[in-house]
Design a protein around this motif. Structure first.
Motif, PDB file in Angstrom:
ATOM      1  N   ASP A 189       0.848  -1.195   0.000  1.00  0.00           N
ATOM      2  CA  ASP A 189       0.000   0.000   0.000  1.00  0.00           C
ATOM      3  C   ASP A 189       0.884   1.245   0.000  1.00  0.00           C
ATOM      4  OD1 ASP A 189       0.805  -0.737   2.571  1.00  0.00           O
ATOM      5  OD2 ASP A 189      -0.936   0.194   3.541  1.00  0.00           O
ATOM      6  N   PRO A 190       0.770   2.069  -1.021  1.00  0.00           N
ATOM      7  CA  PRO A 190       1.619   3.264  -1.130  1.00  0.00           C
ATOM      8  C   PRO A 190       1.109   4.381  -0.229  1.00  0.00           C
ATOM      9  CG  PRO A 190       0.198   3.109  -3.055  1.00  0.00           C
ATOM     10  CD  PRO A 190      -0.140   1.934  -2.171  1.00  0.00           C
ATOM     11  N   THR A 191       1.512   4.374   1.043  1.00  0.00           N
ATOM     12  CA  THR A 191       1.039   5.396   1.986  1.00  0.00           C
ATOM     13  C   THR A 191       1.984   6.590   1.971  1.00  0.00           C
ATOM     14  OG1 THR A 191       2.104   4.191   3.781  1.00  0.00           O
ATOM     15  CG2 THR A 191      -0.207   3.733   3.406  1.00  0.00           C
ATOM     16  N   ARG A 192       2.599   6.933   3.104  1.00  0.00           N
ATOM     17  CA  ARG A 192       3.503   8.084   3.115  1.00  0.00           C
ATOM     18  C   ARG A 192       4.635   7.873   2.109  1.00  0.00           C
ATOM     19  NH1 ARG A 192       5.741   8.850   8.760  1.00  0.00           N
ATOM     20  NH2 ARG A 192       5.649   6.611   8.593  1.00  0.00           N
ATOM     21  N   GLY A 193       5.001   8.928   1.398  1.00  0.00           N
ATOM     22  CA  GLY A 193       6.032   8.803   0.373  1.00  0.00           C
ATOM     23  C   GLY A 193       5.422   8.514  -0.985  1.00  0.00           C
TER      24      GLY A 193
END
Lengths: 343, 365
Positions: A226-230
Motif C-alpha cells: 500500500d503506497p502510503t507516506r512517500g
C-alpha cells in the motif's frame, strides 16, 4: 465529565488517565461501546485470547499522529484502523484482531474523542475485524497534539501464499486499484485551510477484502504494497530495490482525480509522492493481468484499477517513467519533508 | 483539467518535437540554450524534455531558483532572529531546509523555535494581527513573481495598523543576471525566459539583452507543450541567425507586463544591489524595502547583520548557476551533497539544478 453529557465543554483531563474511576468510566462509556469487540469477549481482561487456525502468524503495528485529526473523508480513528488492517492484508494475511492504544492530550474535547471512536468502531464493524484490547493514557496539556493512536494487528497467512516485497520479476505487470494522492491532498488542504471547488476526500479504506479476492481468485500476486507516506514513487522504488529489478511506469496510465491534479499544480507537489490510505499496488505475472483487473474492478475499492507499469531487467532499483508527453524521466523517493515551493 | 491537460497532449507534443528536429536540421553546430527559471528546470526533468529533442540542442540551467541564490548569511540572520523571544518566523516551504552556516530553520523548529510554513504572506499578516504580543517576521525571498505579494502584505499591515509584522527582504529581480551571464564565460545561443516573472515585468524587459548581446530570447510557459514550442522558436532563431524577443506564453504574458504589480513594487521597494549565492553581487538586481516602510523591514527592526561565510571550496554551484558545468561534474554531487544533506545552493531547493538532476536524472539511487 463521565461520557454521559455531550457538550463541547467536556474535555479530557489528567484524571481520565489516572487509572481510577474516571479512567474506568472513560473506557467503559466512551471508548469500548463505540468500538467493535470479539463476539462473546469477556469485559476487560489483561489480555485478549484469540483462536488462530494453524498457519503463519502475521503481526504489525503503526502509530497515527495525523494533524488535523479530522479531514475530509475520515479522521484519525478510521485511518488508524484501516492502516493496520492494510499492513496485514498486504502481506497476504487474513486480519484476525486489532489493539488500540490512545494517547490523549489533556483538554481534548470528549465530543471529539467520541467522534474518533465512532469512526473507528464503524470501520471495524464494516471490516468484520474486532478490536480486542486497548490502552488509554492522558498526558498534560501541550505534551501531545490532541490525540495519538497506536494500533497493532494480528492475522494469519494461509499456507501457499507467497507475497514478498522482493517478489517482482522481469516481465511482471504493475497494477494499482485507483486514483493516487487523495489522502495527502485531503489532509493538506484541511491543514492549510485551502478550499477547492470540489472537496477532495481521503481514500482511507480497509483493503483486506480486495487483497483476499485476488488471492482467492487465483491471482499469483508476487508483491502487494500500500503506497502510503512517500506515495506511489516511494513504494515502486522500494519494490524495485528489494526485488533487484528495474520498473518502468507509464504516467498517463496512473489514475488521478482532476481535483487532486489541480491541487498538486497549485501547491507545487508531485502527485507521485503524495500519500494514499486506500490504495494497493499489485505486481503480478502477465498471464494473470486480465484476471486481476477483472477481480479488482468488480470490487468497490478497485473500480478504477489500471495497469501502470512493467517490471524489466535492469539496474536494481531503477524506476523510470514515460511522462505525460512521452519523454523519459526517472522516479526517485522524495527527500525529507514534502514542502510546497515558493513559485 | 481545463488549461492543463491541453498543454500536456501527447500528439501535439510529438508534432512540436518534429518541429524542433526540423528547425535543428538547419543548425551548423550544437547550440546551448539556458532556462533561467527553476520551474523550467523542474519541468524539463519532470516531463523528460531532454529525451525528446535532438543532440544538437543542449539545455543548461541558470540562476532562477530563488532559494538557491539566497546567500547563506540570510539564513543565518533568520536563525538569529528566530532565537529572540516572542518571534514567529513565517516562510514559504522550501526555505526551511536551506542550510545556513550553523543551522537550518527546520532544525530550529525541532528545537522549539516558532517557524511556520505559510502559503501567502497575508497569512503571516493575519497571524501578527491575532498575536499582537508576538513579532511575526516573513522571509521575503523570490523574484518578481512573489515580490508583489510581499509588497501587498506590507501595505495591508500598514493599512491595518499592525506594528508587529515585518519582512526580512532578499528579493531579486530579472533580467539583470541574464546580462551578467551573457557577458561571462559561457557561450549561450538563447534564453528560455521565465514564464511568471515575465507576466509581471513583461516580454519587452528582455529587449536590451536580445539587442545588446544578439541573444535570442523566448518567453516560455511552464507546461511541456510550452517548453517544446519555445525550444522550436529558439532553434529557428538560431538557425536563421535572428536574435529577437519572442513570446510563446502570450496567453499570460503581455509586452508591457502587469502594470498594477509593477506599481505596487515601486511603491514599497527600491532597486538595490544584491548578493546572489554562487554569482556574487550584481548591481541593481535586488529589491530593498523603501525608507517609507522602514518599520516593516526586519533587518532594521532586529538590527542583525552577519557576514557571508565561506562556501565549501569543492562546491561548483557558481559554475553550475552560470551553466558552465552539469551537476554530475561536481565531485560532491550525489555523494557528499544530496537533497537530504545539501552542501551547495543548487541542491537546496527542489527547483535547484542539482536537486532536479538528482531527483529526475537517475542519480538518486
Amino acid at each position: 465529565m463521565e461520557g454521559m453529557v455531550s457538550s463541547r465543554a467536556d474535555l479530557v483531563s489528567l484524571g481520565h488517565g489516572s487509572g481510577g474511576k474516571l479512567t474506568h468510566d472513560l473506557i467503559s462509556k466512551t471508548i469500548v461501546p463505540a468500538l467493535y469487540g470479539a463476539d462473546g469477549a469477556p469485559p476487560m481482561e489483561d489480555s485478549a485470547l484469540l483462536t488462530i487456525p494453524g498457519a503463519w502468524l502475521s503481526f504489525t503495528t503503526d502509530s497515527y499522529v495525523v494533524s488535523p485529526w479530522a479531514f475530509p473523508g475520515g479522521n484519525i480513528g478510521d485511518l488508524a484502523f484501516n492502516g493496520t488492517i492494510n499492513d496485514l492484508a498486504m502481506s497476504g494475511a487474513i486480519p484476525v484482531a486489532l489493539s488500540v492504544g490512545l494517547i490523549l492530550e489533556e483538554g481534548f474535547p470528549l465530543a471529539d474523542l467520541r467522534t474518533v471512536m465512532r469512526s473507528m468502531g464503524q470501520a471495524a464493524r464494516a471490516s468484520g475485524v474486532p478490536i480486542v484490547c486497548g490502552d488509554t493514557k492522558v498526558v498534560p496539556h501541550g505534551k501531545a497534539d490532541g490525540i495519538f493512536i497506536n494500533t497493532s494487528g494480528v492475522g494469519y497467512r494461509p499456507d501457499g501464499v507467497q507475497i514478498h516485497a522482493s517478489g517482482a520479476r522481469p516481465g511482471d505487470v504493475v497494477i494499482i486499484n485507483g486514483t493516487i494522492g487523495d489522502h495527502g491532498i485531503a489532509v493538506m488542504s484541511e491543514r492549510e485551510g485551502l478550499r477547492f471547488q470540489s472537496p477532495i476526500q481521503s481514500d482511507t479504506a480497509a483493503l483486506h477484502t480486495l487483497a483476499r479476492a485476488l488471492l482467492d481468485g487465483g491471482v499469483d500476486a508476487h508483491v502487494m504494497r500500500d503506497p502510503t507516506r512517500g506515495g506511489l514513487a516511494t513504494t515502486i522504488c522500494e519494490i524495485a530495490a528489494d526485488s533487484g529489478v528495474a520498473i518502468r511506469l507509464d504516467e498517463r496510465a496512473i489514475p488521478m482525480a482532476t481535483a487532486v491534479a489541480g491541487a498538486c499544480e497549485l501547491l507545487g507537489l508531485d502527485p507521485m509522492v503524495v500519500a494514499n490510505e486506500g490504495k494497493m499496488v499489485v505486481v503480478t505475472p502477465e498471464k494473470d493481468v486480465e484476471k486481476a483487473l477483472a477481480i479488482m474492478r468488480a470490487h468497490p475499492l478497485g473500480k478504477l484499477s489500471a495497469v501502470i507499469g512493467r517490471v524489466e531487467e535492469g539496474r536494481a532499483g531503477r524506476v523510470s517513467s514515460a511522462s505525460v508527453v512521452g519523454g523519459e524521466r526517472m522516479i526517485n523517493m522524495p527527500h525529507g519533508e514534502i514542502l510546497p515551493r515558493i513559485c | 483539467m481545463k488549461y492543463i491537460n491541453e498543454f500536456r497532449d501527447k500528439e501535439t507534443a510529438d508534432k512540436l518535437a518534429d518541429d524542433i528536429r526540423k528547425a535543428a536540421s538547419g543548425l551548423d553546430r550544437q547550440i546551448t540554450l539556458m532556462e533561467v527559471c527553476g520551474t523550467h528546470t523542474m519541468a524539463i526533468y519532470r516531463y523528460g524534455i531532454r529525451s525528446m529533442i535532438p543532440k544538437s540542442i543542449k539545455l543548461v540551467s541558470g540562476p532562477g531558483c530563488p532559494v538557491c541564490v539566497t546567500p547563506i548569511n540570510y539564513v543565518d540572520t533568520a536563525v538569529e532572529i528566530a532565537a529572540q523571544p516572542n518571534v514567529a518566523i513565517t516562510t514559504f516551504g522550501d526555505m526551511v531546509r536551506v542550510p545556513g552556516s550553523r543551522s537550518t530553520l527546520q532544525k530550529e523548529r525541532s528545537s522549539g523555535k516558532e517557524i511556520r510554513v505559510v502559503y501567502s504572506p497575508l497569512d503571516a499578516v493575519a497571524l501578527a494581527k491575532e498575536n499582537p504580543a508576538k513579532e511575526v517576521v516573513f522571509l521575503g525571498v523570490g523574484f518578481e513573481t512573489t515580490a508583489p505579494l510581499i509588497a501587498c502584505s506590507i501595505l495591508e499591515a500598514r493599512r491595518e495598523g499592525i506594528a508587529n509584522y515585518s519582512v526580512l527582504c532578499a528579493h531579486k529581480t530579472m533580467p539583470e543576471p541574464m546580462e551578467v551571464l551573457t557577458s561571462g564565460e559561457i557561450k549561450l545561443d538563447g534564453y528560455i525566459c521565465p514564464a511568471h516573472v515575465s507576466a509581471i515585468i513583461g516580454a519587452d524587459a528582455y529587449i536590451p539583452v536580445a539587442k545588446k548581446f544578439s541573444m535570442p530570447c523566448v518567453v516560455t510557459g511552464f507546461e511541456p507543450l510550452d517548453i517544446l514550442k519555445g525550444l522550436a522558436m529558439l532553434a529557428r532563431q538560431a538557425a536563421e541567425g535572428r536574435a529577437e524577443v519572442e513570446n510563446e506564453y502570450y496567453r499570460v504574458v503581455k509586452p508591457e507586463g502587469n502594470k498594477k504589480a509593477q506599481q505596487i513594487l515601486r511603491q514599497v521597494f527600491v532597486k538595490s544591489d544584491a548578493v546572489w549565492r554562487g554569482l556574487g553581487t550584481i548591481p541593481d538586481s535586488g529589491l530593498a524595502i523603501s525608507e517609507e516602510f522602514d518599520k516593516f523591514d526586519a533587518s532594521k527592526k532586529f538590527g542583525v547583520t552577519l557576514p557571508e561565510p565561506k562556501e565549501n571550496p569543492a562546491c561548483i554551484c557558481g559554475r553550475i548557476l552560470k551553466g558552465l558545468n552539469d551537476p554530475p561534474e561536481c565531485r560532491l554531487f550525489g555523494s557528499a551533497c544530496t537533497p537530504d544533506n545539501p552542501i551547495g545552493a543548487c541542491m537546496v531547493s527542489s527547483e535547484g539544478t542539482c536537486a532536479a538532476a538528482y531527483r529526475y536524472g537517475g542519480y538518486g539511487e
